[in-house]
Enzyme design. Structure first.
Site, PDB file in Angstrom:
ATOM      1  N   ARG A 101      -0.421  -1.965   1.078  1.00 44.52           N
ATOM      2  CA  ARG A 101       0.439  -3.127   0.798  1.00 44.52           C
ATOM      3  C   ARG A 101      -0.471  -4.245   0.336  1.00 44.52           C
ATOM      4  O   ARG A 101      -1.350  -4.691   1.066  1.00 44.52           O
ATOM      5  CB  ARG A 101       1.207  -3.548   2.059  1.00 44.52           C
ATOM      6  CG  ARG A 101       1.844  -4.934   1.926  1.00 44.52           C
ATOM      7  CD  ARG A 101       2.803  -5.256   3.033  1.00 44.52           C
ATOM      8  NE  ARG A 101       4.009  -4.445   2.919  1.00 44.52           N
ATOM      9  CZ  ARG A 101       5.123  -4.655   3.597  1.00 44.52           C
ATOM     10  NH1 ARG A 101       5.201  -5.670   4.443  1.00 44.52           N
ATOM     11  NH2 ARG A 101       6.164  -3.866   3.450  1.00 44.52           N
ATOM     12  N   HIS A 128       8.646  -2.364  -4.506  1.00 45.17           N
ATOM     13  CA  HIS A 128       8.645  -1.889  -3.112  1.00 45.17           C
ATOM     14  C   HIS A 128       9.299  -0.498  -3.110  1.00 45.17           C
ATOM     15  O   HIS A 128      10.408  -0.305  -2.589  1.00 45.17           O
ATOM     16  CB  HIS A 128       9.406  -2.874  -2.232  1.00 45.17           C
ATOM     17  CG  HIS A 128       9.141  -2.727  -0.762  1.00 45.17           C
ATOM     18  ND1 HIS A 128       8.308  -1.752  -0.224  1.00 45.17           N
ATOM     19  CD2 HIS A 128       9.609  -3.445   0.302  1.00 45.17           C
ATOM     20  CE1 HIS A 128       8.280  -1.877   1.074  1.00 45.17           C
ATOM     21  NE2 HIS A 128       9.053  -2.887   1.435  1.00 45.17           N
ATOM     22  N   GLN A 131      10.720   1.311   0.131  1.00 47.54           N
ATOM     23  CA  GLN A 131      11.988   0.725   0.563  1.00 47.54           C
ATOM     24  C   GLN A 131      13.122   1.201  -0.341  1.00 47.54           C
ATOM     25  O   GLN A 131      14.232   1.485   0.136  1.00 47.54           O
ATOM     26  CB  GLN A 131      11.899  -0.805   0.517  1.00 47.54           C
ATOM     27  CG  GLN A 131      13.117  -1.512   1.056  1.00 47.54           C
ATOM     28  CD  GLN A 131      13.265  -1.347   2.558  1.00 47.54           C
ATOM     29  OE1 GLN A 131      12.350  -1.648   3.309  1.00 47.54           O
ATOM     30  NE2 GLN A 131      14.425  -0.892   3.007  1.00 47.54           N
ATOM     31  N   ASP A 231      17.936  -9.824  -0.363  1.00 52.99           N
ATOM     32  CA  ASP A 231      16.580  -9.942   0.180  1.00 52.99           C
ATOM     33  C   ASP A 231      16.286 -11.427   0.335  1.00 52.99           C
ATOM     34  O   ASP A 231      16.996 -12.274  -0.223  1.00 52.99           O
ATOM     35  CB  ASP A 231      15.583  -9.262  -0.782  1.00 52.99           C
ATOM     36  CG  ASP A 231      14.170  -9.160  -0.210  1.00 52.99           C
ATOM     37  OD1 ASP A 231      14.007  -9.335   1.022  1.00 52.99           O
ATOM     38  OD2 ASP A 231      13.230  -8.909  -0.992  1.00 52.99           O
ATOM     39  N   CYS A 271      16.421  -5.186   3.276  1.00 53.82           N
ATOM     40  CA  CYS A 271      15.165  -4.517   3.648  1.00 53.82           C
ATOM     41  C   CYS A 271      14.547  -5.119   4.897  1.00 53.82           C
ATOM     42  O   CYS A 271      13.703  -4.479   5.521  1.00 53.82           O
ATOM     43  CB  CYS A 271      14.196  -4.528   2.471  1.00 53.82           C
ATOM     44  SG  CYS A 271      13.691  -6.184   1.962  1.00 53.82           S
ATOM     45  N   ARG A 299      13.153   4.438   6.505  1.00 55.39           N
ATOM     46  CA  ARG A 299      11.790   4.309   5.977  1.00 55.39           C
ATOM     47  C   ARG A 299      10.918   5.446   6.518  1.00 55.39           C
ATOM     48  O   ARG A 299      10.122   6.046   5.794  1.00 55.39           O
ATOM     49  CB  ARG A 299      11.187   2.955   6.391  1.00 55.39           C
ATOM     50  CG  ARG A 299      11.824   1.742   5.735  1.00 55.39           C
ATOM     51  CD  ARG A 299      11.447   1.624   4.268  1.00 55.39           C
ATOM     52  NE  ARG A 299      10.023   1.562   4.054  1.00 55.39           N
ATOM     53  CZ  ARG A 299       9.276   0.451   4.142  1.00 55.39           C
ATOM     54  NH1 ARG A 299       9.849  -0.700   4.419  1.00 55.39           N
ATOM     55  NH2 ARG A 299       7.976   0.477   3.910  1.00 55.39           N
TER      56      ARG A 299
HETATM   57  N1   CP Z   1      11.059  -4.011   4.711  1.00 57.30           N
HETATM   58  C1   CP Z   1       9.757  -4.084   4.964  1.00 57.30           C
HETATM   59  O1   CP Z   1       8.906  -3.692   4.141  1.00 57.30           O
HETATM   60  O2   CP Z   1       9.465  -4.548   6.217  1.00 57.30           O
HETATM   61  P1   CP Z   1       8.040  -5.094   6.671  1.00 57.30           P
HETATM   62  O3   CP Z   1       7.655  -6.194   5.718  1.00 57.30           O
HETATM   63  O4   CP Z   1       8.239  -5.584   8.083  1.00 57.30           O
HETATM   64  O5   CP Z   1       7.041  -3.972   6.613  1.00 57.30           O
END
Ligand code: CP
Length: 314
Positions: A101, A128, A131, A231, A271, A299
């Site tokens: 990430r 993403h 997700q 989001d 998400c 996930r």
């Molecule tokens: N939705 C998501 O990626 O959650 P986090 O940012 O908590 O990992």
């Protein structure tokens, strides 16, 4: 050839269908995959905050017989203390796969270019994709499962309302197009998706039988759809702009009035983390239409399926 999951369209429609089907199998039998038995290590690196992504990757890798090597990217200083390429050469010789990430999509792609192991995008500023797959699984669970053949969610519809220029909007465009869905983005004129991503989604949709469209009227975006997603209006790294980012999006809040324009059986996706009273109202988030906790659990299952797919292809 080493396969990666850098962008939603790194999977063809057939491959995405296979991964989503496998995720549903792994949801029923959590320990059915031993693809990382050894245990083989998977580096899971975070340059940004996380809850769901860290928990689901660490849990999933362990359930597959592997060892989740969770790293704080700020300590490693990737791209600052050491170049992305040098980090890729060091880690790639020791682990079975890399989950990252980070901020720039270009850095993630450089990691994939240099590392000799699969690289998975665990969120960048642009996309993403993990997700996105979790959301597709969740839509399938509520709309009669995956298609028997062809794109996984052919004919299903999803509207995303909010910041059309953020990573979730881009991911819905690409992942939904690969799945053969009708994807609609409801966003202010100043927050349009990146032209290159929209063009790529249109190209994919032409091949998959899906469609993509961008609307400035949130009701037009949502009308009759099977799933409505939103989001945060303030993505990671934009915290200092929180105040000025509220007014443009107020009309795009996912509230009961907007949800009423969707199909009566529509589900609500987010998400997470969610900001009640901002992009979504508390009553909608807590309503029967909301499947956000199931979406978060998915996930785990879908990322295991992605890991198994990439390790198997490598
Ligand atoms: N939705 C998501 O990626 O959650 P986090 O940012 O908590 O990992």
């Amino acid at each position: 050839m080493t396969r990666h999951f850098r962008t939603d369209d790194d999977l063809t429609s057939a491959e995405q269908h296979r991964v989503l089907s496998r995720a549903l199998e792994l949801k029923v039998d959590r320990f059915a995959s031993t693809a990382l038995a050894g245990p083989e290590s998977v580096a899971v690196i975070f340059d940004k905050p996380t809850l769901r992504t860290q928990v689901s990757f660490a849990t999933g890798i362990a359930e597959m017989g592997g060892y989740p090597l969770v790293l704080d990217g700020r300590l490693a200083g990737i791209g600052r203390r050491e170049s992305v390429a040098d980090v890729a050469r060091v880690i790639g010789r020791q682990v079975r796969a890399i989950v990252w990430r980070t901020f720039a999509q270009a850095d993630l792609e450089e990691m994939a270019d240099v590392a000799q192991v699969p690289v998975i995008n665990a969120l960048t500023d642009q996309l993403h994709p993990c997700q996105g797959l979790a959301d597709l699984v969740t839509v399938a669970e509520h709309t009669g499962g995956l298609a028997a053949d062809g794109p996984a969610l052919a004919g299903r519809s999803l509207a995303y309302v909010g910041d059309g220029s953020n990573n979730m909007a881009h991911t819905y465009l690409l992942a939904g197009a690969v799945a053969g869905m009708d994807v609609r983005i409801g966003t202010p004129p100043a927050f349009q998706p990146e032209a290159r991503i929209l063009a790529r989604a249109e190209q994919i949709a032409r091949g998959s039988g899906g469609s993509v469209s961008v609307h400035t009227d949130p009701v037009a975006a949502v009308r009759g759809v099977d799933a409505v997603a939103t989001d945060t209006w303030v993505s990671m790294g934009q915290e200092d702009q929180a105040d000025q980012r509220e007014a443009p999006f107020r009309r795009y809040q996912l509230n009961a009035d907007l949800l009423a324009a969707a199909s009566p059986s529509a589900i609500v996706l987010h998400c997470l983390p969610a900001y009640r009273g901002k992009e979504i109202t508390a009553d909608v988030l807590e309503s029967e239409a909301s499947v956000v906790w199931q979406e978060a659990e998915n996930r785990l299952h879908v990322q295991k399926a992605v890991l198994e797919f990439l390790v198997g292809e490598a």
